[in-house]
Design an enzyme around this catalytic site. Sequence first.
Site, mmCIF file in Angstrom:
data_model
loop_
_atom_site.group_PDB
_atom_site.id
_atom_site.type_symbol
_atom_site.label_atom_id
_atom_site.label_comp_id
_atom_site.label_asym_id
_atom_site.label_seq_id
_atom_site.Cartn_x
_atom_site.Cartn_y
_atom_site.Cartn_z
ATOM 1 C CD GLU A 214 -3.453 -7.885 9.854
ATOM 2 O OE1 GLU A 214 -3.981 -6.761 9.842
ATOM 3 O OE2 GLU A 214 -4.009 -8.884 10.333
ATOM 4 C CB CYS B 295 -1.572 -0.057 6.974
ATOM 5 S SG CYS B 295 -1.198 -0.388 8.694
HETATM 6 P P1 NAD Z 1 3.428 -5.710 -1.498
HETATM 7 O O1 NAD Z 1 2.215 -6.548 -1.458
HETATM 8 O O2 NAD Z 1 3.922 -5.236 -2.805
HETATM 9 O O3 NAD Z 1 4.669 -6.507 -0.844
HETATM 10 C C1 NAD Z 1 4.621 -7.016 0.464
HETATM 11 C C2 NAD Z 1 5.601 -8.172 0.581
HETATM 12 O O4 NAD Z 1 5.142 -9.249 -0.233
HETATM 13 C C3 NAD Z 1 6.997 -7.847 0.112
HETATM 14 O O5 NAD Z 1 7.919 -8.462 0.965
HETATM 15 C C4 NAD Z 1 7.045 -8.473 -1.284
HETATM 16 O O6 NAD Z 1 8.335 -8.824 -1.717
HETATM 17 C C5 NAD Z 1 6.214 -9.712 -1.061
HETATM 18 N N1 NAD Z 1 5.624 -10.301 -2.267
HETATM 19 C C6 NAD Z 1 5.453 -9.752 -3.497
HETATM 20 N N2 NAD Z 1 4.832 -10.632 -4.322
HETATM 21 C C7 NAD Z 1 4.612 -11.758 -3.603
HETATM 22 C C8 NAD Z 1 3.981 -13.006 -3.886
HETATM 23 N N3 NAD Z 1 3.476 -13.294 -5.080
HETATM 24 N N4 NAD Z 1 3.890 -13.911 -2.881
HETATM 25 C C9 NAD Z 1 4.372 -13.647 -1.659
HETATM 26 N N5 NAD Z 1 4.989 -12.484 -1.332
HETATM 27 C C10 NAD Z 1 5.102 -11.546 -2.295
HETATM 28 O O7 NAD Z 1 3.166 -4.522 -0.491
HETATM 29 P P2 NAD Z 1 4.103 -3.283 -0.204
HETATM 30 O O8 NAD Z 1 4.013 -2.349 -1.352
HETATM 31 O O9 NAD Z 1 5.434 -3.777 0.225
HETATM 32 O O10 NAD Z 1 3.402 -2.648 1.082
HETATM 33 C C11 NAD Z 1 2.459 -1.636 1.045
HETATM 34 C C12 NAD Z 1 1.092 -2.192 1.350
HETATM 35 O O11 NAD Z 1 1.097 -2.814 2.627
HETATM 36 C C13 NAD Z 1 0.030 -1.113 1.442
HETATM 37 O O12 NAD Z 1 -1.105 -1.545 0.745
HETATM 38 C C14 NAD Z 1 -0.254 -1.024 2.935
HETATM 39 O O13 NAD Z 1 -1.543 -0.558 3.250
HETATM 40 C C15 NAD Z 1 -0.056 -2.425 3.357
HETATM 41 N N6 NAD Z 1 0.183 -2.526 4.796
HETATM 42 C C16 NAD Z 1 -0.790 -3.077 5.571
HETATM 43 C C17 NAD Z 1 -0.601 -3.143 6.946
HETATM 44 C C18 NAD Z 1 -1.649 -3.756 7.833
HETATM 45 O O14 NAD Z 1 -1.328 -4.059 8.976
HETATM 46 N N7 NAD Z 1 -2.882 -3.930 7.384
HETATM 47 C C19 NAD Z 1 0.563 -2.657 7.520
HETATM 48 C C20 NAD Z 1 1.521 -2.099 6.682
HETATM 49 C C21 NAD Z 1 1.324 -2.048 5.316
#
Ligand code: NAD
Length: 512
Positions: free
Chosen positions: A247, A281
Amino acid sequence: MAIVQPVESAPGARRRLQLCSPATLEPIGEIEVQTADDVREALERARKAQPQWAALPIEERVRYLERALKLVIERQDEIIETVLEETGKARGEAISMEIFASCDVLSYYAKRAPKFLRPEKRRLHGMLRFLKKLKVVYRPLGVVGVITPWNGPFILSMNPTAQALVAGNAVLLKPSEVTPKSGALVGEIFEAAGLPEGVLQVLTGDGETGAAMCECGLDKICFTGSVATGRKVAAACGQRLIPCTLELGGKDPMIVCRDADVKSAAAGALAGAYMNTGQYCCGTERVYVVDEIADAFTDEVVKLASNLRQGASGEFDVGAIFWDKQLDVIERHMADAVEKGATVRVGGRRNPDLEGLYYEPTVLTDVDHGMQIMREETFGPILPIMRVRDEEEALRLANDTDYGLSATVWTKDEYKGVEIAKRIESGGVCINDMTMTYGSPEAPFGGLKDSGVGQVNGESGLKSYCHALPIFTDRFGGKQSRGFYPYSAKKDASLKRIIGLVFGGPLRRLLG
Ligand code: NAD
């Protein structure tokens, strides 16, 4: 000012991160970054605990959801304060997005999971129906990894976790390093609900821990976050051949048709762009308004946006940016837009009256697709409005993007709205509203294009935490197939006759 900062730790010890509140910039605690060894140990504990958990009748597992629901209601103030400390969002948003939505999710699955996951008898087609019976049972996958972002830190951890658990899985949950306490509360709620040890474990850490989860041998990853990280998760899951749902981010368009109700479209644009300080999002990231009503719509938006109250305490409408990294993105997109000719009608700067990470609710006009603000996810309180000739041009521009999470269409003509919706390359569309897509579990939720892979929530989402296991039995009991050997010309000829009879003649209507 970095909200998440490394802290010096002893050689050989786990890395530590210090966290600050984006609202006050004051330190609010530290976390350890759990290592690949920690993740493997957590997985071992989960593997030991999961079979007994899965062996419980689903009605029994549902009771834990019921107890968790009661506890979320009882402990809502503690959850709200934790979310506010970690994010600086408006209190009303903590109540609606985190508490209300979590209660709704727990209540929804507690009530319906037994029905959704009940073994199904399926009638077979063709001649098989005279010979065999089919039952499909929903067997939990095993241990599911849930990796979540910081923008909805309690609900986005609670929702997938509750679903994976009630389906009979054990869960390793890793909340964002920006909002670990809100995620930890999901674990505390289920612990207080009496969940057996090892069935849900909350890990702390950043990308190192998340990456280790993708490598450690889990049975599924449910990831919510950015496109860039989503690609890494997908690659790791691809290597291990485990399923994942992704997502990811969005650049949601809003199409305002010439027959839209200007006042309600303007109010919708505000909610879409500024809810959760724009860090939603499915938030409205760009507006296309048809020329005839563009002035009236923009004037109304400017008026409403100018009256929004931004704050850190007391009553206010728009809160903080939750992470300095996001503030950097917002400022980069704004600088690019202004340099390329965008006009700032409201806001357009950090809020000079507030200490923390605050960017003013902003309205931009004179924008175009040469600007980052119209093409890349900004994830901030910015509302760029682009005037278009007609709905066709709006549609073309709405689809001119790598993203496809969600979209809204504003018109008094429902038929027209639905026809436009069908042509938007988007995971979901709301007509004359912007709040429904994630909020309704009956609607499959998930993005197209770079916005994700797979759909979550509701009956099909719950089933995706299981393997649908087909079990065939003999219709009349006890018969054991003797196979086909030895093959012979006589058997070949009979089969060809059957093919002709069943598929090439009138019997097809009955048996095909
Ligand atoms: P991010 O991708 O930086 O981090 C998300 C999670 O992934 C965190 O817990 C982080 O620690 C972890 N992570 C980081 N590197 C990783 C790796 N290599 N492998 C596995 N996990 C890893 O995202 P963010 O900045 O925390 O969140 C914002 C983003 O989330 C925005 O783009 C937003 O649109 C999206 N979002 C999408 C939805 C949806 O339902 N489509 C909902 C909420 C947020």
